[in-house]
Scaffold this motif. Structure first.
Motif, short mmCIF file in Angstrom:
data_model
loop_
_atom_site.label_atom_id
_atom_site.label_comp_id
_atom_site.label_asym_id
_atom_site.label_seq_id
_atom_site.Cartn_x
_atom_site.Cartn_y
_atom_site.Cartn_z
N LYS A 18 -21.20 -24.37 3.44
CA LYS A 18 -20.71 -25.43 4.30
C LYS A 18 -20.31 -24.87 5.66
O LYS A 18 -19.80 -25.55 6.79
CB LYS A 18 -19.84 -26.44 3.71
N GLN A 20 -20.29 -23.83 9.07
CA GLN A 20 -20.99 -24.30 10.10
C GLN A 20 -21.81 -22.96 11.00
O GLN A 20 -22.77 -23.27 11.47
CB GLN A 20 -20.42 -25.08 11.12
N GLU A 44 -24.86 -26.83 1.69
CA GLU A 44 -24.32 -27.16 0.53
C GLU A 44 -23.26 -26.26 -0.19
O GLU A 44 -23.67 -25.11 -0.24
CB GLU A 44 -25.25 -27.63 -0.71
N ASP A 45 -22.27 -26.58 -0.97
CA ASP A 45 -21.59 -25.75 -1.69
C ASP A 45 -21.98 -25.32 -2.74
O ASP A 45 -22.27 -26.01 -3.59
CB ASP A 45 -19.90 -26.25 -1.81
#
Length: 139
Positions: A18, A20, A44-45
């Motif tokens: 996640k 950015q 996505e984690d």
């Protein structure tokens, strides 16, 4: 299927984080590699399934695990994984990063040049029995 979608200019990559900054970098790289295609990149984690401070081949495996899992998510035609870890070469400890991109179930790899870990970081790791990341946060 994924290469056909790329041919039509449809690209949705999922990166196994996640973060950015990593999402932005992946978007920029894909836009440069595939002119005329406007990539969408979502994060996505995804667990790397390697230790928090991976060493040696664990770093490569962690990048693959993230990319492979991301490629299997609905809507993805590209999966991306990035992992950093430590490696000892010639008696010197380095930090390196591995990237893996999975397209049509085929992994593609790249890795960074190793950056030497400064002696004071190694000393902090040894003195306080810390992982590299925890030592960096302490310092």
């Amino acid at each position: 299927m994924s290469l056909l979608l790329l041919y039509w200019g449809i690209m949705h990559a999922i990166i196994g984080t996640k973060n950015q900054a990593k999402i932005n970098i992946a978007t920029d790289v894909l836009a440069e590699l595939f002119p005329g295609v406007i990539p969408t990149v979502s994060g996505e984690d995804i667990e790397s399934d390697v230790p928090d401070a991976p060493c040696d081949e664990e770093t490569k495996r962690g990048a693959f695990n993230r990319a492979n899992a991301a490629a299997g998510l609905p809507g993805a035609n590209i999966g991306i994984g990035i992992e950093s870890g430590l490696v000892e070469r010639y008696g010197i400890w380095f930090e390196e990063a591995w990237a893996c991109v999975v397209i049509d179930s085929t992994p593609h790899y790249g890795y960074s040049s190793g950056l030497p870990i400064p002696p004071y970081v190694l000393a902090t790791m040894d003195t306080h029995d810390l992982s590299h990341g925890a030592a960096m946060r302490k310092i």
